[in-house]
Design an enzyme around this catalytic site. Sequence first.
Site, mmCIF file in Angstrom:
data_model
loop_
_atom_site.group_PDB
_atom_site.id
_atom_site.type_symbol
_atom_site.label_atom_id
_atom_site.label_comp_id
_atom_site.label_asym_id
_atom_site.label_seq_id
_atom_site.Cartn_x
_atom_site.Cartn_y
_atom_site.Cartn_z
ATOM 1 N N GLY A 43 60.975 -28.376 -11.910
ATOM 2 C CA GLY A 43 60.402 -29.723 -11.899
ATOM 3 C C GLY A 43 61.424 -30.783 -11.530
ATOM 4 O O GLY A 43 61.155 -31.676 -10.727
ATOM 5 N N CYS A 44 62.613 -30.668 -12.096
ATOM 6 C CA CYS A 44 63.660 -31.672 -11.837
ATOM 7 C C CYS A 44 64.131 -31.606 -10.384
ATOM 8 O O CYS A 44 64.451 -32.637 -9.789
ATOM 9 C CB CYS A 44 64.828 -31.465 -12.792
ATOM 10 S SG CYS A 44 64.360 -31.754 -14.519
ATOM 11 N N THR A 45 64.143 -30.406 -9.820
ATOM 12 C CA THR A 45 64.529 -30.264 -8.412
ATOM 13 C C THR A 45 63.489 -30.917 -7.504
ATOM 14 O O THR A 45 63.842 -31.690 -6.612
ATOM 15 C CB THR A 45 64.714 -28.766 -8.058
ATOM 16 O OG1 THR A 45 65.770 -28.240 -8.870
ATOM 17 C CG2 THR A 45 65.065 -28.592 -6.592
ATOM 18 N N LEU A 48 63.844 -34.753 -7.843
ATOM 19 C CA LEU A 48 65.006 -35.259 -7.102
ATOM 20 C C LEU A 48 64.733 -35.241 -5.601
ATOM 21 O O LEU A 48 65.003 -36.222 -4.903
ATOM 22 C CB LEU A 48 66.250 -34.427 -7.419
ATOM 23 C CG LEU A 48 67.513 -34.857 -6.644
ATOM 24 C CD1 LEU A 48 68.044 -36.181 -7.169
ATOM 25 C CD2 LEU A 48 68.583 -33.789 -6.719
#
Length: 147
Positions: A43-45, A48
């Site tokens: 999710g964070c990738t 970003l």
Amino acid sequence: MLDVGQEAPDFEAESTLGKIKLSDYKGKKKVILYFYPKAFTAGCTRELQRFVQLYDEIVKLNAEVIGVSADSLSSAKKFAEKYGAKFPLIGDKEKKIINSYGVMNEKGTSAQRVTFVIDENGKITHVFKNLKKAEEHADKALEAIKS
């Protein structure tokens, strides 16, 4: 957790682009301050990568993006380099910024996924949380600074 209409707490921190201070943007630019749980997770990738895709458009609207997680600064640097982030990421290992914005997760180990839009006067104008997809944070923040 902080809410719309509140003053955004100032902070000074080492980032992937050197030392930054939130108050340096006051009177000059809007700021999209986004908190993410952990670098290199799915999710964070995606989140970003979406901010990276929209970054030029955000800058044209006189705004800056700052990402914050409880990761180490070296991890944040690797994350930024791998995905081409031209904006600062902060490794808030001591969780000072995370705590000042009230976005610590229930376990106390990392930040929740929350995005704050802060106007030129340092006031919070939008808060995004509990969105279905992590990458929606970038789109919602862009819509907010356009409005």
